[in-house]
Motif scaffolding. Structure first.
Motif, PDB file in Angstrom:
ATOM      1  N   THR A   1     -61.562  90.251 -52.388  1.00 26.59           N
ATOM      2  CA  THR A   1     -61.634  88.615 -53.178  1.00 26.59           C
ATOM      3  C   THR A   1     -60.656  87.871 -52.220  1.00 26.59           C
ATOM      4  O   THR A   1     -60.126  88.364 -51.254  1.00 26.59           O
ATOM      5  CB  THR A   1     -61.217  88.737 -54.555  1.00 26.59           C
ATOM      6  N   THR A   2     -60.585  86.709 -52.777  1.00 29.20           N
ATOM      7  CA  THR A   2     -59.918  85.754 -51.763  1.00 29.20           C
ATOM      8  C   THR A   2     -58.947  84.995 -52.796  1.00 29.20           C
ATOM      9  O   THR A   2     -58.804  85.247 -54.098  1.00 29.20           O
ATOM     10  CB  THR A   2     -60.764  84.590 -51.429  1.00 29.20           C
ATOM     11  N   LEU A   3     -57.840  84.647 -52.115  1.00 28.49           N
ATOM     12  CA  LEU A   3     -56.963  83.972 -53.238  1.00 28.49           C
ATOM     13  C   LEU A   3     -57.046  82.254 -53.253  1.00 28.49           C
ATOM     14  O   LEU A   3     -56.208  81.653 -53.254  1.00 28.49           O
ATOM     15  CB  LEU A   3     -55.348  84.180 -52.367  1.00 28.49           C
ATOM     16  N   ASP A   4     -58.315  82.064 -52.906  1.00 27.05           N
ATOM     17  CA  ASP A   4     -58.912  80.752 -52.894  1.00 27.05           C
ATOM     18  C   ASP A   4     -58.638  80.118 -54.377  1.00 27.05           C
ATOM     19  O   ASP A   4     -58.875  80.846 -55.395  1.00 27.05           O
ATOM     20  CB  ASP A   4     -60.217  80.547 -52.589  1.00 27.05           C
ATOM     21  N   ASP A   5     -58.038  78.913 -54.487  1.00 24.28           N
ATOM     22  CA  ASP A   5     -57.645  78.281 -55.738  1.00 24.28           C
ATOM     23  C   ASP A   5     -56.737  78.942 -56.464  1.00 24.28           C
ATOM     24  O   ASP A   5     -56.476  78.543 -57.788  1.00 24.28           O
ATOM     25  CB  ASP A   5     -58.882  78.074 -56.622  1.00 24.28           C
ATOM     26  N   ARG A   6     -55.843  79.824 -55.870  1.00 21.00           N
ATOM     27  CA  ARG A   6     -55.038  80.360 -56.730  1.00 21.00           C
ATOM     28  C   ARG A   6     -53.484  80.017 -56.344  1.00 21.00           C
ATOM     29  O   ARG A   6     -53.513  79.790 -54.816  1.00 21.00           O
ATOM     30  CB  ARG A   6     -54.881  81.830 -56.688  1.00 21.00           C
ATOM     31  N   THR A   7     -52.584  79.897 -56.858  1.00 20.76           N
ATOM     32  CA  THR A   7     -51.151  79.664 -56.375  1.00 20.76           C
ATOM     33  C   THR A   7     -50.621  81.083 -56.484  1.00 20.76           C
ATOM     34  O   THR A   7     -50.489  81.901 -57.119  1.00 20.76           O
ATOM     35  CB  THR A   7     -50.315  78.856 -57.231  1.00 20.76           C
ATOM     36  N   VAL A   8     -49.843  81.412 -55.200  1.00 25.47           N
ATOM     37  CA  VAL A   8     -49.428  82.594 -54.626  1.00 25.47           C
ATOM     38  C   VAL A   8     -47.753  82.423 -54.549  1.00 25.47           C
ATOM     39  O   VAL A   8     -47.261  81.430 -53.766  1.00 25.47           O
ATOM     40  CB  VAL A   8     -50.025  82.932 -53.392  1.00 25.47           C
ATOM     41  N   ALA A   9     -46.990  83.165 -55.056  1.00 25.51           N
ATOM     42  CA  ALA A   9     -45.541  83.191 -54.791  1.00 25.51           C
ATOM     43  C   ALA A   9     -44.978  84.672 -54.326  1.00 25.51           C
ATOM     44  O   ALA A   9     -45.661  85.587 -54.531  1.00 25.51           O
ATOM     45  CB  ALA A   9     -44.791  82.693 -55.918  1.00 25.51           C
ATOM     46  N   TRP A  10     -43.976  84.475 -53.790  1.00 22.21           N
ATOM     47  CA  TRP A  10     -43.060  85.676 -53.379  1.00 22.21           C
ATOM     48  C   TRP A  10     -41.757  85.637 -54.239  1.00 22.21           C
ATOM     49  O   TRP A  10     -41.122  84.816 -54.316  1.00 22.21           O
ATOM     50  CB  TRP A  10     -42.727  85.585 -51.984  1.00 22.21           C
ATOM     51  N   PHE A  11     -41.677  86.997 -54.685  1.00 20.87           N
ATOM     52  CA  PHE A  11     -40.350  87.157 -55.379  1.00 20.87           C
ATOM     53  C   PHE A  11     -39.571  88.363 -54.702  1.00 20.87           C
ATOM     54  O   PHE A  11     -40.173  89.298 -54.069  1.00 20.87           O
ATOM     55  CB  PHE A  11     -40.630  87.618 -56.831  1.00 20.87           C
ATOM     56  N   HIS A  12     -38.336  88.159 -54.959  1.00 18.09           N
ATOM     57  CA  HIS A  12     -37.410  89.204 -54.395  1.00 18.09           C
ATOM     58  C   HIS A  12     -36.371  89.801 -55.305  1.00 18.09           C
ATOM     59  O   HIS A  12     -35.814  88.904 -56.123  1.00 18.09           O
ATOM     60  CB  HIS A  12     -36.399  88.369 -53.416  1.00 18.09           C
TER      61      HIS A  12
END
Length: 125
Positions: A26-37
């Protein structure tokens, strides 16, 4: 949505590393994406967030100016470019995404619905 992180590894202090987050099939279109540590023995904290609707980016105070989040043009991969890494950057990095239409909810980018299993980064000489 399944999220898969890659790009972790062992690097020396001062080095750069780029992490990738993909959603197979799938794609990440229209989704907010975050990175966590998550550093060893510590809780998970937000590192950076990319707003799905307007492309706005947000960074934690400890990484601002050194890290950069971006998405490729076909919206299948989100990258985290990490420069000038220090030992404090060691730990597991997780990618997370919202439902379609979600936003970066400050200050900690809460509200993520989908999580990857993480990729290990070790910064050591």
């Amino acid at each position: 949505v399944q999220l898969v992180e890659s790009g972790g590894g062992l690097v020396q202090p001062g080095s750069s590393l780029t992490l990738s987050c993909t959603a197979p099939g799938t794609t990440l279109d229209d989704r907010t994406v975050a990175w966590f540590h998550q550093a060893p023995g510590k809780g998970r904290e937000g590192v950076s967030c990319l707003n799905g609707d307007d492309g706005a980016t947000y960074y934690g105070a400890s990484v601002a100016g050194r890290f950069s989040i971006s998405m490729n043009t076909d919206k299948t991969t989100v990258f985290l470019q990490m420069n000038s890494l220090t030992s404090e950057g060691s730990g597991v990095y997780y990618c997370a995404a919202t439902l379609p239409g979600g936003l970066c909810l400050l200050p900690d980018y809460y509200g993520m619905s989908f999580w990857g299993k993480g990729t290990q980064v070790t910064v050591s000489s």
